[in-house]
Design an enzyme around this catalytic site. Structure first.
Site, short mmCIF file in Angstrom:
data_model
loop_
_atom_site.label_atom_id
_atom_site.label_comp_id
_atom_site.label_asym_id
_atom_site.label_seq_id
_atom_site.Cartn_x
_atom_site.Cartn_y
_atom_site.Cartn_z
CB CYS A 96 -24.68 23.78 39.49
SG CYS A 96 -25.02 22.03 39.28
CE LYS A 105 -39.49 26.56 47.67
NZ LYS A 105 -39.54 27.20 46.35
CD GLU A 161 -23.43 29.98 39.95
OE1 GLU A 161 -24.07 30.55 40.83
OE2 GLU A 161 -23.53 28.76 39.72
CD GLU A 196 -24.78 18.77 45.88
OE1 GLU A 196 -23.95 19.54 45.36
OE2 GLU A 196 -24.49 17.62 46.27
P1 NAD Z 1 -32.08 30.10 44.50
O1 NAD Z 1 -31.15 29.87 45.62
O2 NAD Z 1 -32.55 31.47 44.21
O3 NAD Z 1 -33.41 29.23 44.68
C1 NAD Z 1 -33.38 27.83 44.86
C2 NAD Z 1 -34.64 27.39 45.57
O4 NAD Z 1 -34.63 27.93 46.90
C3 NAD Z 1 -35.94 27.86 44.94
O5 NAD Z 1 -36.89 26.82 45.05
C4 NAD Z 1 -36.33 29.05 45.80
O6 NAD Z 1 -37.71 29.30 45.81
C5 NAD Z 1 -35.86 28.60 47.17
N1 NAD Z 1 -35.55 29.69 48.12
C6 NAD Z 1 -35.27 30.99 47.85
N2 NAD Z 1 -34.99 31.65 49.00
C7 NAD Z 1 -35.08 30.74 50.01
C8 NAD Z 1 -34.87 30.81 51.42
N3 NAD Z 1 -34.51 31.94 52.03
N4 NAD Z 1 -35.04 29.68 52.14
C9 NAD Z 1 -35.36 28.52 51.53
N5 NAD Z 1 -35.58 28.40 50.19
C10 NAD Z 1 -35.44 29.49 49.44
O7 NAD Z 1 -31.38 29.44 43.22
P2 NAD Z 1 -31.89 29.43 41.72
O8 NAD Z 1 -31.67 30.78 41.13
O9 NAD Z 1 -33.24 28.81 41.67
O10 NAD Z 1 -30.87 28.38 41.08
C11 NAD Z 1 -29.65 28.72 40.53
C12 NAD Z 1 -28.53 28.39 41.51
O11 NAD Z 1 -28.58 27.02 41.86
C13 NAD Z 1 -27.15 28.60 40.92
O12 NAD Z 1 -26.32 29.22 41.85
C14 NAD Z 1 -26.67 27.18 40.63
O13 NAD Z 1 -25.27 27.03 40.56
C15 NAD Z 1 -27.28 26.44 41.76
N6 NAD Z 1 -27.38 25.01 41.45
C16 NAD Z 1 -26.57 24.12 42.11
C17 NAD Z 1 -26.62 22.77 41.80
C18 NAD Z 1 -25.73 21.77 42.49
O14 NAD Z 1 -25.98 20.57 42.38
N7 NAD Z 1 -24.70 22.18 43.19
C19 NAD Z 1 -27.50 22.33 40.83
C20 NAD Z 1 -28.31 23.25 40.18
C21 NAD Z 1 -28.24 24.60 40.51
#
Ligand code: NAD
Length: 476
Positions: free
Chosen positions: A278, A171, A375, A244
């Site tokens: 990230c 997804k 962040e 992650e």
């Molecule tokens: P997010 O947590 O809002 O969303 C990530 C994904 O999770 C999306 O596909 C979203 O639709 C889904 N999602 C949302 N709520 C959910 C739930 N309750 N259960 C399951 N899935 C759910 O994050 P974002 O805003 O899309 O991404 C930015 C964040 O991602 C930042 O904090 C960044 O640091 C982190 N990030 C981490 C890495 C890593 O490798 N550590 C890499 C890239 C981004």
């Protein structure tokens, strides 16, 4: 294949629409330009059932065949890099060349992961018995991806899941579903039906997936707050998880660096992809002897870098990816301004409906200000003055996050000794943002749970199985 319309899900090798849809917004305009299917609970059930049905044959397929199909998949993605990059610019906002860079990197990453080998071990081989440990696939993987590197981070889940013999339901983020849907379509003739399913949807779909009893494993990349919800949901049936999550990475710049030489690297280590990485530098600690010079140099660079529509020539950095993140970053900047902190702004940004924010440096804010503690995940960066190494290490570690960090110095031994003291999963010396398919990426503290990449990343998609073989039986 038309990359500009007809965005459909891939379930059981078929292209599938949904009764509902979500709008996909071009962040450079702030307006919807396409729509993607919003999967229902029934669509999710169908995708999980297809992946479950495909699992026995896929796990029995020799790993060499799985490897070969992944290489074909990588070639198919690479062959459409231009088409995918044009679509990427529209949905994600990043300028074309850097967007294409992510597509090509994705193809490379899938191939490099396909070349990895799953180890099996012999823990005892004596006159009476032999004990072998094998690593078996888990079943159906639920893969959930964010919007900042939507294609590359999907490949970090596709390649290890499928190489190890699992099947997959993937997804993308609701903000960036389109390239991933097209990749599902591109790959549907390569993998057997049901092996790789791609579904899209709104905010309800992620929680529906993590709660679905058909998944054996969740591989999640996203924010720490969501990661905690995923872990809670997975606990109901003890699904395996890899998380992650977010970071608040510190870079420490020692006084012996050549300021002119490192300034640009430091700048893009923080601001590439409009600072939505990230592992980007999110707190820049600069030794007091060079603080003023480096701050002024970074400010001068910010005043030359064009932030604009990624589809236009000359844009170096694009908009913030979505309205929610745009408001969040503006809120952090407003908070810094309201507290009387000194803000150093970059070049003016386009006006209108796009989610553009000028590069903003914050000049030595207090350690407890929001812009330091939170962040940002957007183009605002605190520059922090330090004089003592023990003090700066303590400040760098004083966070719940622990994703990555960097140390900049001509004294490599000293830099390495500081690297050992940072509570993060990765540290770069005189560099930023590197990662390789062979090297585990693992968040320390609340930046993650488990590992991606390398053999340790593959093992996260497997269950160890120990087989005790009596020698008599082995000889038969
Ligand atoms: P997010 O947590 O809002 O969303 C990530 C994904 O999770 C999306 O596909 C979203 O639709 C889904 N999602 C949302 N709520 C959910 C739930 N309750 N259960 C399951 N899935 C759910 O994050 P974002 O805003 O899309 O991404 C930015 C964040 O991602 C930042 O904090 C960044 O640091 C982190 N990030 C981490 C890495 C890593 O490798 N550590 C890499 C890239 C981004």
């Amino acid at each position: 294949m038309d990359f500009s319309s007809d965005f459909l899900m891939t379930i059981n090798g078929q292209l599938v629409s949904a009764t509902r849809s979500i709008d996909v917004v071009n962040p450079a305009k702030g307006l919807p330009f396409a729509s993607a299917p919003a999967a229902s609970a029934e669509d999710l059930d169908r995708a999980v059932a297809a992946a479950k049905a495909a699992f026995p044959a896929w796990r029995a397929t020799p790993i060499e065949t799985r490897r070969a199909l992944l290489i074909q998949a990588a070639d198919a993605i690479g062959a459409h890099a231009d088409d995918l990059a044009r679509l990427f610019v529209l949905e994600q906002g990043r300028p074309f060349e850097a967007a294409k860079g992510e597509i090509l990197q994705t193809a490379y990453w899938i191939k490099a992961t396909a070349a990895l080998n799953l180890p099996s071990e012999v823990t005892e081989d004596t006159a009476t018995r032999r004990i072998e440990v094998h690593h078996e696939p888990l079943g159906v993987v639920c893969a959930i991806v964010p919007w900042n590197f939507p294609v590359l981070l999907a490949s970090w889940k596709i390649a290890p899941s499928l190489l190890t013999g699992n099947t997959l339901v993937l997804k993308p983020s609701p903000f960036t579903p389109l390239c991933t849907l097209k990749i599902g379509e591109l790959l549907r003739d390569i993998f057997p039906p049901g092996v790789m399913n791609v579904i899209s949807g709104g905010d309800d779909l992620g929680p529906m997936m993590t709660a679905h009893p058909g998944f054996a494993k969740i591989s999640f990349t996203g924010s720490t707050a969501t990661g905690k919800r995923v872990m809670e949901s997975a606990s109901r049936d003890l699904k395996r998880i890899t998380l992650e999550l977010g970071g608040n990475d510190a870079a420490i710049v020692l006084p012996d660096v050549d300021v002119d030489q490192v300034a640009e690297q430091l700048f893009f280590g923080a601001f590439f992809n409009t600072a939505q990485i990230c592992v980007a530098t999110k707190r820049l600690y600069i030794h007091e002897d060079i603080y003023d010079r480096l701050r002024d140099r970074l400010h001068a660079i910010a005043q030359t870098v064009t932030v604009g529509d990624g589809a236009e020539q000359g844009s170096v950095l694009g908009p913030v990816q979505n309205a929610q993140q745009y408001r969040r970053v503006l809120d952090l900047i407003d908070d810094a301004r309201a507290k009387g902190l000194t803000l150093l702004e970059g070049k003016a940004v386009p006006e209108g409906g796009g989610y553009f924010i000028p590069i903003t440096l914050v000049d030595n804010p207090p350690e407890n200000s929001r812009v330091v503690v939170e962040e940002a995940f957007g183009p605002v960066l605190p520059l922090l003055r330090f004089s003592d190494i023990d003090d700066v290490v303590a400040r760098a570690n004083d966070t719940d996050y622990g994703l990555a960090g960097a140390v900049w110095s001509q004294d490599i031994d000293l830099a390495v000794s500081i690297a050992h003291r940072l509570e993060t999963g990765t540290v770069w010396i005189n560099h930023n943002l590197q990662s390789t398919p062979d090297t585990p990426l693992a968040g320390h503290k609340q930046s993650g749970f488990g590992v991606e990449n390398g053999v340790p990343g593959l093992l996260e998609f497997t269950q160890p199985k120990a087989i005790y073989i009596p020698k008599a039986a082995a000889a038969e």
